[in-house]
Motif scaffolding. Structure first.
Motif, PDB file in Angstrom:
ATOM      1  N   TYR A  26      20.940  10.239 -91.432  1.00 47.88           N
ATOM      2  CA  TYR A  26      20.751   9.667 -90.301  1.00 47.88           C
ATOM      3  C   TYR A  26      21.839   8.364 -89.883  1.00 47.88           C
ATOM      4  N   ILE A  27      22.923   8.194 -90.728  1.00 47.89           N
ATOM      5  CA  ILE A  27      23.549   7.172 -90.607  1.00 47.89           C
ATOM      6  C   ILE A  27      24.370   7.089 -89.491  1.00 47.89           C
ATOM      7  N   ILE A  28      24.833   8.562 -89.062  1.00 45.31           N
ATOM      8  CA  ILE A  28      25.770   8.692 -87.861  1.00 45.31           C
ATOM      9  C   ILE A  28      24.783   8.320 -86.583  1.00 45.31           C
ATOM     10  N   GLY A  29      25.230   7.444 -85.707  1.00 45.44           N
ATOM     11  CA  GLY A  29      24.765   7.040 -84.560  1.00 45.44           C
ATOM     12  C   GLY A  29      23.738   5.932 -84.805  1.00 45.44           C
ATOM     13  N   ALA A  30      23.651   5.380 -86.170  1.00 43.69           N
ATOM     14  CA  ALA A  30      22.856   4.082 -86.356  1.00 43.69           C
ATOM     15  C   ALA A  30      23.143   2.894 -85.918  1.00 43.69           C
ATOM     16  N   PRO A  34      27.640  -3.253 -86.194  1.00 40.78           N
ATOM     17  CA  PRO A  34      28.441  -3.177 -85.042  1.00 40.78           C
ATOM     18  C   PRO A  34      28.732  -1.726 -84.474  1.00 40.78           C
ATOM     19  N   GLU A  35      29.109  -1.908 -83.159  1.00 41.72           N
ATOM     20  CA  GLU A  35      29.349  -0.586 -82.584  1.00 41.72           C
ATOM     21  C   GLU A  35      30.302   0.264 -82.905  1.00 41.72           C
ATOM     22  N   ASN A  36      31.281  -0.323 -83.528  1.00 41.04           N
ATOM     23  CA  ASN A  36      32.544   0.284 -84.403  1.00 41.04           C
ATOM     24  C   ASN A  36      32.114   0.611 -85.621  1.00 41.04           C
ATOM     25  N   PHE A  37      30.977   0.479 -86.154  1.00 35.78           N
ATOM     26  CA  PHE A  37      30.727   0.749 -87.443  1.00 35.78           C
ATOM     27  C   PHE A  37      31.341   1.782 -88.168  1.00 35.78           C
ATOM     28  N   LEU A  38      31.207   2.911 -87.629  1.00 33.03           N
ATOM     29  CA  LEU A  38      31.847   4.233 -88.040  1.00 33.03           C
ATOM     30  C   LEU A  38      33.608   4.346 -88.229  1.00 33.03           C
ATOM     31  N   GLY A  39      34.110   3.531 -87.180  1.00 36.07           N
ATOM     32  CA  GLY A  39      35.649   3.314 -87.262  1.00 36.07           C
ATOM     33  C   GLY A  39      36.010   2.136 -88.404  1.00 36.07           C
ATOM     34  N   GLN A  40      34.995   1.175 -88.656  1.00 35.34           N
ATOM     35  CA  GLN A  40      35.357   0.447 -89.518  1.00 35.34           C
ATOM     36  C   GLN A  40      35.263   0.972 -91.139  1.00 35.34           C
ATOM     37  N   LEU A  41      34.123   1.985 -91.338  1.00 38.53           N
ATOM     38  CA  LEU A  41      34.162   2.833 -92.625  1.00 38.53           C
ATOM     39  C   LEU A  41      35.306   3.740 -92.696  1.00 38.53           C
ATOM     40  N   PRO A  82      35.159   6.529 -77.752  1.00 37.74           N
ATOM     41  CA  PRO A  82      36.065   5.512 -78.378  1.00 37.74           C
ATOM     42  C   PRO A  82      35.552   4.038 -78.937  1.00 37.74           C
ATOM     43  N   LYS A  83      34.634   3.721 -78.300  1.00 36.26           N
ATOM     44  CA  LYS A  83      34.055   2.472 -78.721  1.00 36.26           C
ATOM     45  C   LYS A  83      33.459   2.582 -80.157  1.00 36.26           C
ATOM     46  N   ALA A 110      34.630   6.363 -84.416  1.00 35.25           N
ATOM     47  CA  ALA A 110      34.638   7.329 -85.262  1.00 35.25           C
ATOM     48  C   ALA A 110      35.839   8.282 -85.295  1.00 35.25           C
ATOM     49  N   TYR A 111      36.540   8.410 -84.246  1.00 35.94           N
ATOM     50  CA  TYR A 111      37.835   9.482 -84.062  1.00 35.94           C
ATOM     51  C   TYR A 111      38.590   9.219 -85.188  1.00 35.94           C
ATOM     52  N   LYS A 112      38.782   7.718 -85.861  1.00 35.42           N
ATOM     53  CA  LYS A 112      39.526   7.392 -86.996  1.00 35.42           C
ATOM     54  C   LYS A 112      39.347   8.364 -88.184  1.00 35.42           C
ATOM     55  N   GLY A 113      38.003   8.809 -88.223  1.00 32.50           N
ATOM     56  CA  GLY A 113      37.603   9.454 -89.472  1.00 32.50           C
ATOM     57  C   GLY A 113      37.743  11.308 -89.116  1.00 32.50           C
ATOM     58  N   LEU A 114      38.093  11.336 -88.136  1.00 37.70           N
ATOM     59  CA  LEU A 114      38.670  12.756 -87.896  1.00 37.70           C
ATOM     60  C   LEU A 114      39.652  13.306 -88.835  1.00 37.70           C
ATOM     61  N   GLY A 115      39.398  14.425 -89.417  1.00 37.04           N
ATOM     62  CA  GLY A 115      40.165  14.920 -90.251  1.00 37.04           C
ATOM     63  C   GLY A 115      40.654  16.390 -90.239  1.00 37.04           C
ATOM     64  N   GLY A 116      41.632  17.006 -90.689  1.00 39.67           N
ATOM     65  CA  GLY A 116      42.032  18.263 -90.982  1.00 39.67           C
ATOM     66  C   GLY A 116      41.865  19.007 -92.027  1.00 39.67           C
ATOM     67  N   PHE A 117      42.662  19.815 -92.195  1.00 40.38           N
ATOM     68  CA  PHE A 117      42.542  20.719 -93.438  1.00 40.38           C
ATOM     69  C   PHE A 117      42.512  19.845 -94.937  1.00 40.38           C
ATOM     70  N   LYS A 118      43.293  18.906 -95.061  1.00 44.31           N
ATOM     71  CA  LYS A 118      42.929  18.346 -96.260  1.00 44.31           C
ATOM     72  C   LYS A 118      41.700  17.726 -96.181  1.00 44.31           C
ATOM     73  N   ALA A 119      40.816  17.087 -95.234  1.00 44.64           N
ATOM     74  CA  ALA A 119      39.719  16.587 -95.290  1.00 44.64           C
ATOM     75  C   ALA A 119      38.670  17.390 -95.438  1.00 44.64           C
ATOM     76  N   ILE A 120      38.916  18.804 -94.974  1.00 44.25           N
ATOM     77  CA  ILE A 120      37.933  19.866 -95.578  1.00 44.25           C
ATOM     78  C   ILE A 120      38.036  20.195 -97.096  1.00 44.25           C
ATOM     79  N   TYR A 121      39.356  19.998 -97.471  1.00 39.73           N
ATOM     80  CA  TYR A 121      39.782  20.471 -98.765  1.00 39.73           C
ATOM     81  C   TYR A 121      38.997  19.395 -99.573  1.00 39.73           C
ATOM     82  N   ASP A 122      39.060  18.024 -99.394  1.00 43.92           N
ATOM     83  CA  ASP A 122      38.709  17.131 -99.983  1.00 43.92           C
ATOM     84  C   ASP A 122      37.174  17.091-100.234  1.00 43.92           C
TER      85      ASP A 122
END
Length: 446
Positions: A177-181, A198-205, A345-346, A349-361
């Motif tokens: 439930y943390i997404i969108g909290a 804060p609204e940009n909590f996911l971006g800060q993480l 954008p607010k 969360a787009y900063k956490g978007l990952g590709g193949f390495k993120a899936i690998y991890d």
């Protein structure tokens, strides 16, 4: 060795999902007597690792592990086979089939992905059951070291009671439930406290880069005393629990660091739990404020000592269908919440978007069939939802134009579809480059 284990799980999961997704297109195409020219795992850009023609279809494995495809005759896709499309339509081509048949063919891949995820969740529930930690049983709450959480107002010892209006009873529900909290209610020393995020909590993480939002608080259980330690000659054994120093109770390992700073270079009296007996020992604190004693991480012992309570739920074969369905639907809901956050954008969360390495991890560095199947189910849902995005290069783009045709009764021109395919391809490439670029940026900056 850890790399071999992780990459093996990654490639096995990816291959399984790609083959079954493409099979979802292949089977209805064959059922509707549509010619399938190629069926490939991975992309064969000018070269194939393996290929064999059986009947009218070439089956193969490409060298570029970025996905897979089936090439269906008479279909405007990423191959952009204009020569074939310039010929008069043939009855065995995709473009000659009724719209409803073409729709079923295009939805076949995502349908298989959704079915696969549900089936996996059912059998995972039946085989492994559910294991979780009761939030109210956490002795001492959570250890908070993540700077973003500290800045938001969290403190070590907090127990999460609710996220937004959703009451939290089990530890795994926090990640759910943390997404969108927007706010989190915690128990702090017996009092409820509401922390507004804060609204940009996911971006800060994402900027902070830590994989752990919080940690459990454990006691100091001895694993071993190295030969170089000032306490090598002390009667300290594996499994001993250090309870206090100079009469000050230290229930959690995180309390030792600050206390040892005050005892640097001193001999201290330690209270030690050995089995059911409490004994005392004299320990040396070196000039670096260390005991030089390795600690043991032993979940079974933590449970025995009452640091938390584990809930184990097993399901009969019949019950596993409902349990698997619950996991299936909650995963879909949570992934849509992630997409919503990413496209806002607010939130950052787009900063956490990952590709193949993120899936690998996300795969563990040890082999666990339970973890493998759970992650494969999640990736199957992710693949299905992403393919449904209305981008012309994806299944969702084809479905969008087919629905337009079925509703309006007018089929988009082949020239329009070709141009749309090119635009969609560049959008898709841009997204892939952005996601994998994020992986590279994080690897460099961290």
């Amino acid at each position: 060795m850890e790399f071999v284990i992780k990459i093996s799980q990654f490639l096995l999961s990816l291959s399984l999902l790609i083959v079954l997704h493409e099979l979802g297109h292949f089977l209805p195409a064959k059922a509707f007597k549509t010619k399938v020219e190629k069926f490939y795992l991975f992309f064969d850009v000018k070269y194939s690792l393996f290929k064999k023609k059986i009947g009218e279809t070439v089956y193969g494995i490409g060298w570029l592990p970025l996905g897979g495809y089936v090439k269906i005759a008479g279909m405007i896709d990423e191959s952009m086979d204009k020569e074939q499309m310039a010929q008069p339509p043939q009855p065995w081509e995709f473009r000659s089939k009724p719209a409803w048949q073409r729709l079923i063919i295009m939805l076949g891949g995502v349908t298989v992905n959704f079915i696969l995820a549900y089936v996996i969740y059912v059998f995972v529930s039946f085989t492994y059951g559910d294991t979780d930690i009761k939030i109210d049983s956490l002795r001492g709450g959570y250890l908070i070291e993540n700077q973003v959480l500290l800045d938001a107002g969290f403190e070590t010892g907090d127990k999460v009671l609710a996220i937004n209006d959703q009451r939290i009873e089990k530890d795994s529900e926090i990640g759910q439930y943390i997404i969108g909290a927007e706010q989190i209610t915690v128990d702090r020393n017996g009092q409820e406290k509401v922390i507004n995020l804060p609204e940009n909590f996911l971006g800060q993480l994402s900027d902070e880069g830590s994989k752990n939002l919080y940690k459990y608080r454990y006691p100091f259980i001895v694993e071993s005393v190295p030969d170089s330690s000032v306490n090598k000659s002390v009667d300290i054994k594996e499994g001993d629990v250090i309870l206090s120093l100079n009469g000050k109770t230290l229930d959690y390992f995180d309390l030792f660091e600050n206390e040892l700073k005050n005892l640097k270079g001193q001999t201290v009296t330690a209270e030690v739990l050995r089995g059911d007996e409490t004994i005392t020992r004299k320990l040396e604190v070196n000039n670096d404020a260390k005991l030089n004693i390795f600690r043991l991480i032993d979940a079974k012992r933590f449970i025995e000592l009452g640091y938390y309570e584990v809930i184990k739920r097993e399901y009969s074969f019949g019950e596993s269908f409902a349990a698997g369905g619950k996991k299936f639907t909650s995963t879909i809901v949570n992934y849509f919440a992630q997409l919503k956050a990413i496209f806002n954008p607010k939130t950052g969360a787009y900063k956490g978007l990952g590709g193949f390495k993120a899936i690998y991890d996300i795969f563990p560095d040890f082999w666990s069939w339970e973890a493998f199947w759970k992650l494969t189910a999640f990736l199957s849902i992710m693949l299905a939802i992403l393919n449904l995005l209305p981008i012309p290069a994806l299944d969702g783009g084809h479905v969008m134009f087919l629905l337009y045709e079925m509703v309006s009764g007018r089929k988009p021109s082949e020239k329009f579809l070709e141009r749309a395919q090119i635009v969609g391809f560049f959008i898709l490439i841009a997204l892939v480059l952005f996601a994998n670029g994020n992986d590279i940026f994080k690897a460099i900056t961290r």
